[in-house]
Design a protein around this motif. Structure first.
Motif, PDB file in Angstrom:
ATOM      1  N   MET A   1     -18.474   1.247  -4.054  1.00 11.54           N
ATOM      2  CA  MET A   1     -17.245   1.836  -3.622  1.00 11.54           C
ATOM      3  C   MET A   1     -16.619   2.661  -4.751  1.00 11.54           C
ATOM      4  O   MET A   1     -16.102   3.743  -4.506  1.00 11.54           O
ATOM      5  N   ARG A   2     -16.716   2.127  -5.937  1.00 12.77           N
ATOM      6  CA  ARG A   2     -16.109   2.836  -7.077  1.00 12.77           C
ATOM      7  C   ARG A   2     -16.838   4.152  -7.371  1.00 12.77           C
ATOM      8  O   ARG A   2     -16.227   5.118  -7.799  1.00 12.77           O
ATOM      9  N   ARG A   3     -18.170   4.168  -7.142  1.00 10.64           N
ATOM     10  CA  ARG A   3     -18.912   5.416  -7.352  1.00 10.64           C
ATOM     11  C   ARG A   3     -18.437   6.495  -6.386  1.00 10.64           C
ATOM     12  O   ARG A   3     -18.277   7.649  -6.752  1.00 10.64           O
ATOM     13  N   ARG A   4     -18.214   6.089  -5.150  1.00 11.98           N
ATOM     14  CA  ARG A   4     -17.755   7.069  -4.155  1.00 11.98           C
ATOM     15  C   ARG A   4     -16.322   7.521  -4.431  1.00 11.98           C
ATOM     16  O   ARG A   4     -15.982   8.666  -4.178  1.00 11.98           O
ATOM     17  N   VAL A   5     -15.521   6.617  -4.943  1.00 14.44           N
ATOM     18  CA  VAL A   5     -14.141   6.970  -5.283  1.00 14.44           C
ATOM     19  C   VAL A   5     -14.137   8.011  -6.398  1.00 14.44           C
ATOM     20  O   VAL A   5     -13.324   8.940  -6.389  1.00 14.44           O
ATOM     21  N   ALA A   6     -15.055   7.888  -7.335  1.00 13.61           N
ATOM     22  CA  ALA A   6     -15.105   8.827  -8.456  1.00 13.61           C
ATOM     23  C   ALA A   6     -15.402  10.248  -7.986  1.00 13.61           C
ATOM     24  O   ALA A   6     -15.048  11.215  -8.660  1.00 13.61           O
ATOM     25  N   ARG A   7     -16.028  10.391  -6.831  1.00 12.10           N
ATOM     26  CA  ARG A   7     -16.356  11.722  -6.298  1.00 12.10           C
ATOM     27  C   ARG A   7     -15.194  12.349  -5.516  1.00 12.10           C
ATOM     28  O   ARG A   7     -15.271  13.513  -5.142  1.00 12.10           O
ATOM     29  N   MET A   8     -14.171  11.585  -5.252  1.00 11.68           N
ATOM     30  CA  MET A   8     -13.056  12.079  -4.454  1.00 11.68           C
ATOM     31  C   MET A   8     -12.166  13.016  -5.267  1.00 11.68           C
ATOM     32  O   MET A   8     -12.048  12.878  -6.487  1.00 11.68           O
ATOM     33  N   VAL A   9     -11.536  13.940  -4.571  1.00 10.71           N
ATOM     34  CA  VAL A   9     -10.621  14.871  -5.213  1.00 10.71           C
ATOM     35  C   VAL A   9      -9.357  14.138  -5.649  1.00 10.71           C
ATOM     36  O   VAL A   9      -8.899  14.267  -6.770  1.00 10.71           O
ATOM     37  N   GLN A  10      -8.808  13.339  -4.732  1.00 11.89           N
ATOM     38  CA  GLN A  10      -7.611  12.552  -5.057  1.00 11.89           C
ATOM     39  C   GLN A  10      -7.977  11.079  -4.966  1.00 11.89           C
ATOM     40  O   GLN A  10      -8.429  10.593  -3.917  1.00 11.89           O
ATOM     41  N   LEU A  11      -7.808  10.356  -6.049  1.00 15.30           N
ATOM     42  CA  LEU A  11      -8.174   8.945  -6.092  1.00 15.30           C
ATOM     43  C   LEU A  11      -7.191   8.103  -5.284  1.00 15.30           C
ATOM     44  O   LEU A  11      -5.977   8.336  -5.342  1.00 15.30           O
ATOM     45  N   PRO A  12      -7.705   7.103  -4.544  1.00 15.24           N
ATOM     46  CA  PRO A  12      -6.801   6.221  -3.807  1.00 15.24           C
ATOM     47  C   PRO A  12      -6.121   5.245  -4.772  1.00 15.24           C
ATOM     48  O   PRO A  12      -6.635   4.947  -5.842  1.00 15.24           O
ATOM     49  N   ASP A  13      -4.972   4.744  -4.376  1.00 15.53           N
ATOM     50  CA  ASP A  13      -4.285   3.766  -5.216  1.00 15.53           C
ATOM     51  C   ASP A  13      -4.993   2.409  -5.084  1.00 15.53           C
ATOM     52  O   ASP A  13      -5.830   2.213  -4.205  1.00 15.53           O
ATOM     53  N   ASP A  14      -4.658   1.458  -5.960  1.00 17.45           N
ATOM     54  CA  ASP A  14      -5.315   0.147  -5.976  1.00 17.45           C
ATOM     55  C   ASP A  14      -5.137  -0.603  -4.666  1.00 17.45           C
ATOM     56  O   ASP A  14      -6.062  -1.241  -4.163  1.00 17.45           O
ATOM     57  N   TYR A  15      -3.944  -0.541  -4.102  1.00 20.70           N
ATOM     58  CA  TYR A  15      -3.680  -1.237  -2.841  1.00 20.70           C
ATOM     59  C   TYR A  15      -4.600  -0.725  -1.732  1.00 20.70           C
ATOM     60  O   TYR A  15      -5.176  -1.506  -0.972  1.00 20.70           O
ATOM     61  N   SER A  16      -4.755   0.581  -1.639  1.00 14.57           N
ATOM     62  CA  SER A  16      -5.629   1.154  -0.607  1.00 14.57           C
ATOM     63  C   SER A  16      -7.073   0.705  -0.797  1.00 14.57           C
ATOM     64  O   SER A  16      -7.787   0.435   0.183  1.00 14.57           O
ATOM     65  N   MET A  17      -7.510   0.616  -2.043  1.00 18.64           N
ATOM     66  CA  MET A  17      -8.882   0.151  -2.336  1.00 18.64           C
ATOM     67  C   MET A  17      -9.054  -1.297  -1.885  1.00 18.64           C
ATOM     68  O   MET A  17     -10.052  -1.636  -1.248  1.00 18.64           O
ATOM     69  N   ARG A  18      -8.102  -2.151  -2.213  1.00 19.51           N
ATOM     70  CA  ARG A  18      -8.200  -3.561  -1.832  1.00 19.51           C
ATOM     71  C   ARG A  18      -8.155  -3.735  -0.316  1.00 19.51           C
ATOM     72  O   ARG A  18      -8.926  -4.500   0.266  1.00 19.51           O
ATOM     73  N   ARG A  19      -7.261  -2.994   0.332  1.00 18.63           N
ATOM     74  CA  ARG A  19      -7.144  -3.074   1.789  1.00 18.63           C
ATOM     75  C   ARG A  19      -8.430  -2.591   2.463  1.00 18.63           C
ATOM     76  O   ARG A  19      -8.934  -3.206   3.391  1.00 18.63           O
ATOM     77  N   LYS A  20      -8.998  -1.503   1.971  1.00 12.00           N
ATOM     78  CA  LYS A  20     -10.237  -0.961   2.525  1.00 12.00           C
ATOM     79  C   LYS A  20     -11.383  -1.960   2.339  1.00 12.00           C
ATOM     80  O   LYS A  20     -12.222  -2.128   3.219  1.00 12.00           O
ATOM     81  N   PHE A  21     -11.393  -2.627   1.188  1.00 14.45           N
ATOM     82  CA  PHE A  21     -12.431  -3.626   0.918  1.00 14.45           C
ATOM     83  C   PHE A  21     -12.347  -4.780   1.907  1.00 14.45           C
ATOM     84  O   PHE A  21     -13.342  -5.168   2.512  1.00 14.45           O
ATOM     85  N   ILE A  22     -11.158  -5.338   2.100  1.00 15.28           N
ATOM     86  CA  ILE A  22     -10.961  -6.450   3.039  1.00 15.28           C
ATOM     87  C   ILE A  22     -11.302  -6.010   4.462  1.00 15.28           C
ATOM     88  O   ILE A  22     -11.956  -6.736   5.212  1.00 15.28           O
ATOM     89  N   ASN A  23     -10.890  -4.818   4.848  1.00 16.12           N
ATOM     90  CA  ASN A  23     -11.172  -4.314   6.192  1.00 16.12           C
ATOM     91  C   ASN A  23     -12.664  -4.063   6.421  1.00 16.12           C
ATOM     92  O   ASN A  23     -13.124  -4.071   7.558  1.00 16.12           O
ATOM     93  N   GLY A  24     -13.411  -3.851   5.348  1.00 22.42           N
ATOM     94  CA  GLY A  24     -14.844  -3.596   5.469  1.00 22.42           C
ATOM     95  C   GLY A  24     -15.693  -4.855   5.546  1.00 22.42           C
ATOM     96  O   GLY A  24     -16.889  -4.788   5.805  1.00 22.42           O
ATOM     97  N   LEU A  25     -15.080  -6.017   5.323  1.00 23.90           N
ATOM     98  CA  LEU A  25     -15.813  -7.280   5.383  1.00 23.90           C
ATOM     99  C   LEU A  25     -16.113  -7.671   6.825  1.00 23.90           C
ATOM    100  O   LEU A  25     -15.366  -7.302   7.732  1.00 23.90           O
TER     101      LEU A  25
END
Length: 118
Positions: A1-25
């Motif tokens: 997930m972090r590799r894909r985030v590094a390719r983004m133009v605008q980085l998501p905030d930490d909360y969005s990353m955690r929420r996306k992770f939980i939602n992907g389980l």
């Protein structure tokens, strides 16, 4: 997930990353982590969430393996194969001089000696 985030133009905030992770389980894992462990994407760091998810995943695997083992044991009880080391003789001897016995879940046919046939 972090590799894909590094390719983004605008980085998501930490909360969005955690929420996306939980939602992907998977649902069973996410539900268990949120209900049993009290995980909150608002208050915990990603490392803590990941550690709790790993613990829950191990627990669910153990429960699944236990359920599978119990199912196998109960199916063996019905066939009489629960004790494979002992022979289980059948009281049914056929008229042609054979005795049937079970070892494990395999049925064997054994010829009776001439003395027992008479």
């Amino acid at each position: 997930m972090r590799r894909r985030v590094a390719r983004m133009v605008q980085l998501p905030d930490d909360y969005s990353m955690r929420r996306k992770f939980i939602n992907g389980l998977p649902l069973s894992l996410a539900e268990g982590v949120v209900k049993a462990r009290g995980i909150s994407t608002e208050h915990l760091a990603m490392e803590q969430i990941l550690a709790e998810v790993q613990k829950m995943e191990s627990a669910l695997k153990m429960i699944s393996n236990h359920s599978r083992t119990q199912a196998v044991k109960s199916s063996f009880r019905g066939t009489g194969a629960g004790v494979p080391a002992k022979e289980k003789s059948s009281s049914e001897n056929s008229g042609n001089g054979h005795k049937y016995f079970r070892r494990g879940n395999v049925l064997y046919k054994k010829a009776l000696s001439n003395a027992r046939q008479q």
